[in-house]
Design a protein around this motif. Structure first.
Motif, mmCIF file in Angstrom:
data_model
loop_
_atom_site.group_PDB
_atom_site.id
_atom_site.type_symbol
_atom_site.label_atom_id
_atom_site.label_comp_id
_atom_site.label_asym_id
_atom_site.label_seq_id
_atom_site.Cartn_x
_atom_site.Cartn_y
_atom_site.Cartn_z
ATOM 1 N N GLN A 277 89.619 24.833 67.930
ATOM 2 C CA GLN A 277 88.648 25.782 68.491
ATOM 3 C C GLN A 277 87.303 25.702 67.763
ATOM 4 O OE1 GLN A 277 87.558 28.951 66.774
ATOM 5 N NE2 GLN A 277 88.311 27.663 65.086
ATOM 6 N N SER A 278 87.233 24.930 66.703
ATOM 7 C CA SER A 278 85.996 24.849 65.917
ATOM 8 C C SER A 278 84.913 24.095 66.669
ATOM 9 C CB SER A 278 86.286 24.141 64.594
ATOM 10 O OG SER A 278 85.070 23.868 63.912
ATOM 11 N N LYS A 279 83.670 24.516 66.494
ATOM 12 C CA LYS A 279 82.549 23.787 67.086
ATOM 13 C C LYS A 279 81.948 22.814 66.087
ATOM 14 C CE LYS A 279 81.603 26.812 70.821
ATOM 15 N NZ LYS A 279 82.832 27.602 70.593
ATOM 16 N N PHE A 348 88.017 29.250 54.446
ATOM 17 C CA PHE A 348 86.825 28.645 53.864
ATOM 18 C C PHE A 348 86.063 27.830 54.912
ATOM 19 C CE2 PHE A 348 84.560 25.192 51.834
ATOM 20 C CZ PHE A 348 83.742 25.908 50.968
ATOM 21 N N MET A 349 86.809 27.091 55.739
ATOM 22 C CA MET A 349 86.165 26.278 56.777
ATOM 23 C C MET A 349 85.427 27.172 57.776
ATOM 24 S SD MET A 349 89.211 23.484 57.334
ATOM 25 C CE MET A 349 88.425 22.518 58.616
ATOM 26 N N ALA A 350 86.045 28.297 58.126
ATOM 27 C CA ALA A 350 85.418 29.217 59.086
ATOM 28 C C ALA A 350 84.121 29.790 58.500
ATOM 29 C CB ALA A 350 86.392 30.336 59.433
ATOM 30 N N GLU A 351 84.156 30.135 57.234
ATOM 31 C CA GLU A 351 82.954 30.655 56.567
ATOM 32 C C GLU A 351 81.862 29.601 56.518
ATOM 33 O OE1 GLU A 351 84.813 33.680 53.370
ATOM 34 O OE2 GLU A 351 83.455 32.160 52.548
ATOM 35 N N PHE A 352 82.276 28.383 56.183
ATOM 36 C CA PHE A 352 81.319 27.274 56.111
ATOM 37 C C PHE A 352 80.689 27.042 57.489
ATOM 38 C CE2 PHE A 352 80.133 22.811 56.375
ATOM 39 C CZ PHE A 352 79.474 22.577 55.165
ATOM 40 N N GLU A 353 81.517 27.073 58.505
ATOM 41 C CA GLU A 353 81.029 26.841 59.872
ATOM 42 C C GLU A 353 80.037 27.940 60.276
ATOM 43 O OE1 GLU A 353 84.117 26.173 62.764
ATOM 44 O OE2 GLU A 353 82.708 26.186 64.436
ATOM 45 N N GLN A 354 80.365 29.179 59.919
ATOM 46 C CA GLN A 354 79.464 30.306 60.200
ATOM 47 C C GLN A 354 78.101 30.074 59.561
ATOM 48 O OE1 GLN A 354 80.742 32.494 62.221
ATOM 49 N NE2 GLN A 354 78.782 33.589 62.359
ATOM 50 N N GLY A 355 78.115 29.602 58.332
ATOM 51 C CA GLY A 355 76.883 29.355 57.572
ATOM 52 C C GLY A 355 76.038 28.226 58.157
#
Ligand SMILES: *Cc1c(COP(=O)(O)O)cnc(C)c1O
Length: 357
Positions: A277-279, A348-355
């Motif tokens: 689901q990641s972009k 951590f990956m979700a936070e990184f992606e948000q950033g």
């Protein structure tokens, strides 16, 4: 000590309780006053260790009595030579699913007496699939597969139909991580450093009727001799066999291979679900072939990959750099990686992606 999560492909994470036990009894093994690294491989102390390790592995994998279990050295790579040396007489076959298969094929090709056939290859899909194999009618001395492709992140969940031929499996990176039926194979081998013990030990499980027939083989490479001597033809890797035994018991305490496979499926699902689901991140391997133990992923941008790896390292999520052949990232989720390591990684990956939005 600060908690880190080690996602290395090998040598790799080992179970904490095992490391603790090794530490506790390192100076004096079973009150002998000697370290495990000091005792003779001919002592009864060690004979008990190797017997127990073999028995526990037999229980875990349900290895029938007509198979020998060998504890040898030389790594998975030496088996690329030992398999054709011991089992090959004229025609041998391989299925090419990536880098480790190719290396196995290259070693077999060094035997002038052997005709080496590649039955199928995943190259056309850049090794993101396991190829289907056309019906095998010919007689080969064996058909060799790599059950889990450590670098490319693909796995056999169903074994190929090789007719009457003997199946040989390089199980270096998923032995004991998922259930395989030993009787489907004539021979299984695995370097220990991915899922079992420190580097320096290789496990070979081989049907007894396949070995000891060829004469004049180099002693150290002769399965028949290693089996006849109970893996004690020369000095075996005593410490590694001891640690392997402890890891086998730990795995029993965890409920055995079937239970561990459930946990491994759950761990892998957490990561693949996030990736799908990641972009920013994606998983290149086709869903039906996705490895439980080695998960490659990419952003598609080398500089972004590097930025992520650096940030992850700072967050104590270590060794996520992908193999140089495929680039990007790779998270290895062997048995000893706790589920909290995976949830922490995905957070951590979700936070990184948000950033990066
Ligand atoms: C790591 C690995 C090897 C090579 O192992 P060594 O012990 O380093 O020789 C072979 N096959 C597979 C599938 C591997 O993952």
């Amino acid at each position: 000590m600060q908690q880190v999560y080690n996602f290395a492909a090998g040598p790799a994470v080992l179970p904490q309780p095992v490391l603790q036990q090794v530490k506790d009894e390192f100076l004096s093994y079973h009150n002998s006053g000697m370290s495990i690294t000091e005792i003779s491989h001919r002592s009864s102390l060690f004979q008990d260790i190797i017997d127990d390790a073999e028995k526990t592995l037999r229980d875990l994998m349900q290895i029938p009595d007509d198979y020998a279990v060998l504890f040898v050295q030389g790594g998975g790579s030496q088996q690329f030579t030992e398999v054709p040396l011991n089992l090959g007489t004229d025609n041998v076959a391989y299925i090419d699913t990536g880098n480790w298969s190719k290396k196995a094929i290259a070693e077999a090709q060094k035997f002038p007496s052997l005709k080496v056939t590649t039955l199928a290859s995943s190259e056309a899909t850049h090794n993101t699939t396991i190829p289907s194999v056309p019906p095998v009618s010919a007689n080969y001395d064996y058909v060799h597969i790599t059950t889990n492709n450590t670098i490319e992140g693909t796995t056999y969940f169903d074994l190929p139909d090789v007719g009457k031929n003997v199946l040989v499996g390089d199980m270096s990176s998923n032995i004991l991580a998922q259930r395989y039926n030993v009787q489907d194979f004539g021979l299984i081998y695995a370097g220990a450093q991915k899922n079992i013990a420190p580097a320096g030990l290789t496990i070979v499980i081989v049907r007894r009727d396949l070995i000891g027939k060829k004469k004049g083989l180099p002693a150290m490479l002769d399965y028949g001799l290693q089996s006849a001597k109970g893996s004690l033809y020369n000095t075996p890797p005593v410490f590694n066999i001891y640690m392997a035994g402890l890891v086998f018991h730990w795995l029993e305490d965890c409920g055995g291979v079937d239970e561990m496979e459930k946990v491994n499926r759950a761990k892998a699902k957490i990561l693949y679900d996030y990736l799908d689901q990641s972009k920013l991140f994606s998983a290149p391997v086709k869903p039906t072939f996705r490895s439980l133990t080695n998960v490659p992923f990419v952003t598609g941008n080398a500089a972004m990959d590097q930025k992520f790896i650096t940030a992850a390292t700072e967050a104590k999520l270590l060794n996520l750099k992908g193999h140089r052949l495929v680039g990007g990232m790779r998270a290895s989720l062997y048995n000893a990686m706790p589920i909290t390591g995976v949830t922490k990684l995905v957070h951590f990956m979700a936070e990184f992606e948000q950033g990066e939005k």
